[in-house]
Design a protein around this motif. Structure first.
Motif, PDB file in Angstrom:
ATOM      1  N   ARG A   1      40.067  32.241  33.604  1.00 32.89           N
ATOM      2  CA  ARG A   1      39.028  32.762  32.713  1.00 32.89           C
ATOM      3  C   ARG A   1      38.425  34.052  33.281  1.00 32.89           C
ATOM      4  O   ARG A   1      38.170  34.134  34.486  1.00 32.89           O
ATOM      5  CB  ARG A   1      37.870  31.766  32.591  1.00 32.89           C
ATOM      6  N   THR A   2      38.166  34.998  32.410  1.00 31.97           N
ATOM      7  CA  THR A   2      37.402  36.183  32.801  1.00 31.97           C
ATOM      8  C   THR A   2      35.922  35.815  32.719  1.00 31.97           C
ATOM      9  O   THR A   2      35.484  35.218  31.727  1.00 31.97           O
ATOM     10  CB  THR A   2      37.725  37.362  31.864  1.00 31.97           C
ATOM     11  N   VAL A   3      35.186  36.121  33.787  1.00 31.24           N
ATOM     12  CA  VAL A   3      33.785  35.677  33.863  1.00 31.24           C
ATOM     13  C   VAL A   3      32.854  36.889  34.012  1.00 31.24           C
ATOM     14  O   VAL A   3      33.301  37.974  34.411  1.00 31.24           O
ATOM     15  CB  VAL A   3      33.592  34.701  35.055  1.00 31.24           C
ATOM     16  N   PRO A   4      31.572  36.701  33.705  1.00 36.97           N
ATOM     17  CA  PRO A   4      30.635  37.834  33.738  1.00 36.97           C
ATOM     18  C   PRO A   4      30.083  38.103  35.139  1.00 36.97           C
ATOM     19  O   PRO A   4      28.881  38.294  35.309  1.00 36.97           O
ATOM     20  CB  PRO A   4      29.525  37.386  32.778  1.00 36.97           C
ATOM     21  N   TYR A   5      30.958  38.068  36.140  1.00 34.22           N
ATOM     22  CA  TYR A   5      30.534  38.368  37.518  1.00 34.22           C
ATOM     23  C   TYR A   5      31.627  39.200  38.156  1.00 34.22           C
ATOM     24  O   TYR A   5      32.786  38.788  38.180  1.00 34.22           O
ATOM     25  CB  TYR A   5      30.338  37.075  38.327  1.00 34.22           C
ATOM     26  N   GLU A   6      31.270  40.362  38.638  1.00 31.72           N
ATOM     27  CA  GLU A   6      32.250  41.212  39.320  1.00 31.72           C
ATOM     28  C   GLU A   6      31.500  42.021  40.358  1.00 31.72           C
ATOM     29  O   GLU A   6      30.624  42.800  40.023  1.00 31.72           O
ATOM     30  CB  GLU A   6      32.949  42.136  38.301  1.00 31.72           C
ATOM     31  N   LEU A   7      31.866  41.795  41.627  1.00 35.13           N
ATOM     32  CA  LEU A   7      31.319  42.616  42.708  1.00 35.13           C
ATOM     33  C   LEU A   7      32.492  43.346  43.372  1.00 35.13           C
ATOM     34  O   LEU A   7      32.526  44.570  43.393  1.00 35.13           O
ATOM     35  CB  LEU A   7      30.562  41.745  43.720  1.00 35.13           C
ATOM     36  N   GLN A   8      33.490  42.584  43.831  1.00 25.43           N
ATOM     37  CA  GLN A   8      34.744  43.232  44.246  1.00 25.43           C
ATOM     38  C   GLN A   8      35.361  43.823  42.977  1.00 25.43           C
ATOM     39  O   GLN A   8      35.507  43.097  41.981  1.00 25.43           O
ATOM     40  CB  GLN A   8      35.740  42.179  44.731  1.00 25.43           C
ATOM     41  N   ARG A   9      35.757  45.080  43.005  1.00 24.72           N
ATOM     42  CA  ARG A   9      36.325  45.674  41.789  1.00 24.72           C
ATOM     43  C   ARG A   9      37.570  44.907  41.347  1.00 24.72           C
ATOM     44  O   ARG A   9      38.483  44.675  42.147  1.00 24.72           O
ATOM     45  CB  ARG A   9      36.671  47.148  42.019  1.00 24.72           C
ATOM     46  N   GLY A  10      37.590  44.465  40.108  1.00 19.49           N
ATOM     47  CA  GLY A  10      38.721  43.697  39.571  1.00 19.49           C
ATOM     48  C   GLY A  10      38.590  42.201  39.816  1.00 19.49           C
ATOM     49  O   GLY A  10      39.411  41.424  39.329  1.00 19.49           O
ATOM     50  N   GLY A  11      37.563  41.791  40.550  1.00 18.47           N
ATOM     51  CA  GLY A  11      37.405  40.364  40.895  1.00 18.47           C
ATOM     52  C   GLY A  11      36.508  39.658  39.892  1.00 18.47           C
ATOM     53  O   GLY A  11      35.380  39.260  40.228  1.00 18.47           O
ATOM     54  N   ASN A  12      36.964  39.513  38.677  1.00 17.80           N
ATOM     55  CA  ASN A  12      36.144  38.850  37.655  1.00 17.80           C
ATOM     56  C   ASN A  12      36.928  37.740  36.956  1.00 17.80           C
ATOM     57  O   ASN A  12      36.732  37.472  35.783  1.00 17.80           O
ATOM     58  CB  ASN A  12      35.621  39.857  36.621  1.00 17.80           C
ATOM     59  N   GLN A  13      37.844  37.114  37.719  1.00 16.42           N
ATOM     60  CA  GLN A  13      38.607  36.010  37.136  1.00 16.42           C
ATOM     61  C   GLN A  13      38.416  34.737  37.950  1.00 16.42           C
ATOM     62  O   GLN A  13      38.353  34.768  39.186  1.00 16.42           O
ATOM     63  CB  GLN A  13      40.089  36.364  37.085  1.00 16.42           C
ATOM     64  N   MET A  14      38.325  33.630  37.208  1.00 15.67           N
ATOM     65  CA  MET A  14      38.090  32.316  37.822  1.00 15.67           C
ATOM     66  C   MET A  14      39.218  31.378  37.395  1.00 15.67           C
ATOM     67  O   MET A  14      39.630  31.379  36.237  1.00 15.67           O
ATOM     68  CB  MET A  14      36.737  31.802  37.339  1.00 15.67           C
ATOM     69  N   LEU A  15      39.705  30.606  38.347  1.00 14.98           N
ATOM     70  CA  LEU A  15      40.762  29.627  38.065  1.00 14.98           C
ATOM     71  C   LEU A  15      40.134  28.263  37.835  1.00 14.98           C
ATOM     72  O   LEU A  15      39.322  27.793  38.640  1.00 14.98           O
ATOM     73  CB  LEU A  15      41.726  29.547  39.262  1.00 14.98           C
ATOM     74  N   CYS A  16      40.522  27.640  36.735  1.00 17.90           N
ATOM     75  CA  CYS A  16      40.036  26.298  36.409  1.00 17.90           C
ATOM     76  C   CYS A  16      41.259  25.392  36.319  1.00 17.90           C
ATOM     77  O   CYS A  16      42.188  25.683  35.570  1.00 17.90           O
ATOM     78  CB  CYS A  16      39.304  26.409  35.081  1.00 17.90           C
ATOM     79  N   ILE A  17      41.285  24.305  37.103  1.00 21.44           N
ATOM     80  CA  ILE A  17      42.427  23.377  37.111  1.00 21.44           C
ATOM     81  C   ILE A  17      41.917  21.981  36.765  1.00 21.44           C
ATOM     82  O   ILE A  17      40.898  21.544  37.306  1.00 21.44           O
ATOM     83  CB  ILE A  17      43.098  23.300  38.502  1.00 21.44           C
ATOM     84  N   LYS A  18      42.644  21.317  35.872  1.00 19.65           N
ATOM     85  CA  LYS A  18      42.229  19.965  35.466  1.00 19.65           C
ATOM     86  C   LYS A  18      43.405  19.020  35.528  1.00 19.65           C
ATOM     87  O   LYS A  18      44.534  19.419  35.224  1.00 19.65           O
ATOM     88  CB  LYS A  18      41.750  19.971  34.018  1.00 19.65           C
ATOM     89  N   ARG A  19      43.102  17.797  35.866  1.00 21.69           N
ATOM     90  CA  ARG A  19      44.133  16.770  35.766  1.00 21.69           C
ATOM     91  C   ARG A  19      44.062  16.174  34.372  1.00 21.69           C
ATOM     92  O   ARG A  19      42.987  15.921  33.850  1.00 21.69           O
ATOM     93  CB  ARG A  19      43.901  15.678  36.805  1.00 21.69           C
ATOM     94  N   VAL A  20      45.203  15.960  33.782  1.00 26.78           N
ATOM     95  CA  VAL A  20      45.228  15.236  32.515  1.00 26.78           C
ATOM     96  C   VAL A  20      45.971  13.937  32.782  1.00 26.78           C
ATOM     97  O   VAL A  20      46.920  13.916  33.560  1.00 26.78           O
ATOM     98  CB  VAL A  20      45.918  16.056  31.399  1.00 26.78           C
TER      99      VAL A  20
END
Ligand code: SAM
Length: 252
Positions: free
Chosen positions: A208-227
């Motif tokens: 997911r792209t998230v509304p937080y970026e301090l490192q340039r280009g670092g605005n992605q978060m990984l979400c992992i779920k077990r199904v």
């Protein structure tokens, strides 16, 4: 292996930063949460002040408050100097300037230190070191890991990252990791092969792209779920998976 405090950058983030980095909804905030590698973040303290109970696990908690504080003030000016010397590497939207960033890191540390001893006694700050965490299966609904996995890809191996993610997925039904860049602002080389491995293990992921970026280009978060049901102890599905990416990634 016992942690040496001089190997740690004891910088911590605040609740509003965690909310932005991890896209935490009001519903998420009500879940049973573990912050892995939480260090001196004020996330736990601020949640506790709102009547919520977060568990934070970090090898840093083997140290006393005064030692953590001293380490912070030993390194903070050097880190701020490096940030000032590399202006193109940073985005000043969430934090508006290096001075404000420093102030917020001091504020987070102060809040953490005020909460630390009581939180340790209350079982909210627990000494714990990936890739093994001393919690039962599915003890938590959500595990968060900020500024440790992927960021330190040059320091920790692919196997370490895979074992660490599997361990977090053992103790929590959902895992979120931020950022996905290395310290050199490059996408972690481990990310794609790890996602292939985890898909073979039966986990679903979303970036997911998230509304937080301090490192340039670092605005992605990984979400992992077990199904589906929990994976049985000792079962290593990706070792039996015949998909080509899995077999290749096992060679990394
Ligand atoms: C840069 S700090 C991030 C702190 C916090 N997550 C935040 O974003 O505000 C990285 C943290 O990783 C912790 N750490 C180092 N090795 C670890 C390990 N093997 N398992 C868990 N945490 C570790 C350090 O002690 C440190 O507190």
């Amino acid at each position: 292996m016992a942690m040496q405090l001089d190997q740690v950058v004891p910088f911590g983030r605040s609740l509003d930063e965690y909310q932005a980095m991890f896209s935490l909804s009001p519903d998420d905030l009500g879940k049973k949460i573990i912050g892995v590698a939480d260090g001196p973040a004020s996330f736990n303290a601020e949640m506790y002040a709102q009547g919520r109970h977060v568990v934070s696990a970090d090898p840093l908690y083997a140290f006393r408050a005064a030692e953590i504080e001293q380490r912070f003030y030993t390194v903070v000016d050097g880190i701020m100097r490096q940030i000032n010397e590399t202006p193109d590497d940073w985005v000043w939207t969430f934090h508006h300037s290096p001075e404000q960033l420093r102030g917020r890191r001091v504020q987070a540390l102060t809040h953490f230190l005020e909460d630390y001893e009581g939180g340790k006694t209350g079982g909210r700050y627990v000494i714990g070191e990936l890739p093994r965490l001393n919690f039962p299966d599915e003890r938590f609904q959500l595990a968060l890991c900020s500024h440790f996995l992927f960021l330190y890809s040059d320091h920790f191996s692919y196997e370490f990252h895979r074992a660490a993610l599997r361990e977090m997925l053992r103790i929590a039904r959902e895992v979120r990791v931020f950022p996905l860049l290395t310290l050199a602002l490059k996408p972690s080389p481990y990310l794609m092969p790890l996602l292939e491995d985890l898909a073979c293990d039966g986990y679903h992921h979303e970036i997911r792209t998230v509304p937080y970026e301090l490192q340039r280009g670092g605005n992605q978060m990984l979400c992992i779920k077990r199904v589906g049901p929990p994976v049985a102890a000792g079962y290593r599905p990706s070792e039996q998976c015949s998909r080509e990416p899995c077999r290749q990634s096992r060679l990394v």
